[in-house]
Enzyme design. Structure first.
Site, PDB file in Angstrom:
ATOM      1  N   ASP A 188      -2.328  -1.158  -1.622  1.00 56.21           N
ATOM      2  CA  ASP A 188      -3.762  -0.938  -1.643  1.00 56.21           C
ATOM      3  C   ASP A 188      -4.317  -1.574  -0.179  1.00 56.21           C
ATOM      4  OD1 ASP A 188      -3.476  -0.182  -4.003  1.00 56.21           O
ATOM      5  OD2 ASP A 188      -4.423  -2.155  -4.773  1.00 56.21           O
TER       6      ASP A 188
ATOM      7  N   HIS B 193      -2.954  -4.248  -5.338  1.00 56.31           N
ATOM      8  CA  HIS B 193      -1.543  -3.935  -5.276  1.00 56.31           C
ATOM      9  C   HIS B 193      -1.075  -4.107  -3.726  1.00 56.31           C
ATOM     10  CE1 HIS B 193      -3.120  -1.304  -8.283  1.00 56.31           C
ATOM     11  NE2 HIS B 193      -1.846  -1.469  -9.227  1.00 56.31           N
TER      12      HIS B 193
HETATM   13  C1  XLS Z   1      -2.784   1.654 -14.232  1.00 54.75           C
HETATM   14  C2  XLS Z   1      -2.965   0.148 -14.375  1.00 54.75           C
HETATM   15  C3  XLS Z   1      -2.923  -0.496 -12.803  1.00 54.75           C
HETATM   16  C4  XLS Z   1      -2.755  -1.927 -13.004  1.00 54.75           C
HETATM   17  C5  XLS Z   1      -1.970  -2.789 -11.742  1.00 54.75           C
HETATM   18  O1  XLS Z   1      -3.145   2.187 -15.145  1.00 54.75           O
HETATM   19  O2  XLS Z   1      -4.133   0.101 -14.680  1.00 54.75           O
HETATM   20  O3  XLS Z   1      -3.849  -0.348 -12.211  1.00 54.75           O
HETATM   21  O4  XLS Z   1      -3.869  -2.582 -13.326  1.00 54.75           O
HETATM   22  O5  XLS Z   1      -1.165  -2.211 -11.374  1.00 54.75           O
END
Ligand code: XLS
Ligand code: CA
Ligand code: CA
Length: 440
Positions: free
Chosen positions: A102, A99
């Site tokens: 991150d 993301h």
């Molecule tokens: C959250 C999601 C997230 C997605 C990406 O529950 O799994 O991490 O994979 O935004």
């Protein structure tokens, strides 16, 4: 100097190896349907769980001991990039995912946030020149900052919609810059908590408008990544709009988006939706919509998104069965959207976790491949539906009959004979195949 100094290159050593930091079942060079296991499985490390998460939970403070913890701000972000490429190389993993937040911290303004991002993207781009590890997908975090409290593209506040558009615009540019093969849209806070304050129709219309704009922009800048929607039924909102694959499919069809998206299916989200992992993969596959996978597992005793590393061989086998039937994941991959438990705080645990996950999927792949080769389930299922291959069944599937003719036929029937579904027999066979694959 490295960050993960005690670990050297993780290699395949076979099931007899006692080396904790070696693959026992995942042999990247082994061939699966004309591809190496590495090319077929396309494993990815998720940046957020592996390098950004600190072990905080609603009851307690950070626990994770990471060699870059001494840094803050942009220095921390840069140290994480360095550490991440060391990790990718030592794990010999072909992909990673992130993301925006991150990898680069948010600034006080959107301009500053974008500037931070540019600096980190330039650094990642340098690594990508020599690293074998590539970007599987990137995405925008539109759920952590308080501005997203009521959603992003489904917020009742148009300013938030605009801000979300700016974030995804940047994300698409970053994806293009880093050569990402996919772009993920997980709903984040796109859902609602109560209908007492919600205009659901407007929110869904807006979400579709948002996706159309994202498609237009990616086309405009020549970013030809596969767009992926990641379904999840709840958490953080009580009702997430992308509830499951079937709901997502109906949304995409309704708004003329189906041809431009596939699904990124997460095992834990399937469980939260009251489905199995393989159910979600199956629904997506049979509609030609299986794009990528967030490979993790949930805990049926806990009702939330625990994001555990996948070690359940039944689940990896049945997932790989679907993926093999899909002839692989195309531009997608198996992303470990999984986190080590809060008590597994050493960096060594990150290696153990990925090794366990990769080995579990390798076993699942071998079992599923053998099941398909021997046509164990295929033949059983074909026989179970054989009444549709001749006689009245064939007339039904070929559209050559109607209610009158069927009534005539039914009136002529004696007592109907059904056949057993033989679930327990099939599960016993599945056990045999799993045990055999492990023994080999
Ligand atoms: C959250 C999601 C997230 C997605 C990406 O529950 O799994 O991490 O994979 O935004
Ligand atoms: Ca996920
Ligand atoms: Ca999750």
């Amino acid at each position: 100097m490295g960050y993960f100094e005690t670990i050297s290159q993780v290699k395949f050593e076979g099931s007899e190896s006692s080396n904790q930091f070696a693959f026992k079942y995942y042999n990247p060079e082994e061939m699966i349907n004309g591809k190496t296991m590495e090319e077929f499985l396309r494993f990815a490390v998720s940046y957020w769980h592996t390098f950004t998460a600190d072990g905080t939970d609603p009851f307690g403070q950070p626990t994770m001991l990471r060699p870059y913890n001494k840094f803050t701000g942009m220095d921390l972000a840069k140290a994480r990039v360095e550490a991440s490429f060391e990790f990718f190389e030592k794990m010999d993993v072909p992909f990673f995912c992130f993301h925006d937040v991150d990898v680069a911290p948010e600034g006080d303004t959107l301009r500053e946030t974008n500037k931070n991002m540019d600096e980190i993207v330039a650094m990642i781009k340098e690594y990508l020149k020599t690293s074998k590890t590539k970007l599987l997908w990137n995405t925008a975090n539109m759920f952590s900052n308080p501005r997203w409290v009521h959603g992003a593209a489904t917020s009742p506040n148009a300013d938030v919609f605009a801000y979300a558009a700016a974030k995804v615009k940047k994300g698409l540019e970053v994806g293009k810059e880093l050569g990402s093969e996919n772009y993920v849209f997980w709903g984040g806070r796109e859902g609602y908590d109560t209908l007492l304050n919600t205009n659901m129709k407007l929110e869904l219309d807006n979400l579709a408008r948002f996706f159309h704009m994202a498609l237009d922009y990616s086309k405009e800048i020549g970013f030809d990544a596969q767009f992926l929607i990641e379904p999840k039924p709840k958490e953080p909102t009580k009702h997430q709009y992308d509830f499951d694959v079937a709901t997502g499919l109906s949304f995409l069809q309704t708004y003329g988006l189906k041809d431009h998206f596939k699904f990124n299916i997460e095992a834990n989200h399937a469980i939260l939706a009251g489905h199995t992992f393989e159910h979600e993969l199956h629904v997506a596959r049979t509609h030609g919509m299986l794009g990528s996978v967030d490979a993790n597992q949930g805990d049926t005793l806990l009702g939330w998104d625990t994001d555990e590393f996948p070690t359940d061989l039944y689940s990896t086998t049945l997932a790989m069965y679907e993926i093999l039937k899909n002839e692989g994941l195309g531009t997608g991959g198996l992303n470990f959207d999984a986190k080590v438990r809060r008590g597994s705080f050493d960096y060594e645990d990150l290696f153990h976790a990925h090794i366990a996950g990769m080995d579990s999927f390798a076993i699942g792949t071998k079992v599923a491949k053998k099941l398909l080769e021997d046509k164990v389930l295929e033949d059983f299922i074909a026989d179970r539906y054989s009444s549709y291959t001749a006689g009245i069944g064939l007339e039904i599937v070929e559209g050559k009959t109607d209610f009158r003719k069927l009534e005539d036929y039914a009136l002529g029937l004696g007592e109907i004979q059904n056949k057993s579904g033989r679930q327990e027999y099939l599960k016993g066979i599945l056990n045999k195949y799993i045990l055999k694959a492990i023994a080999e």
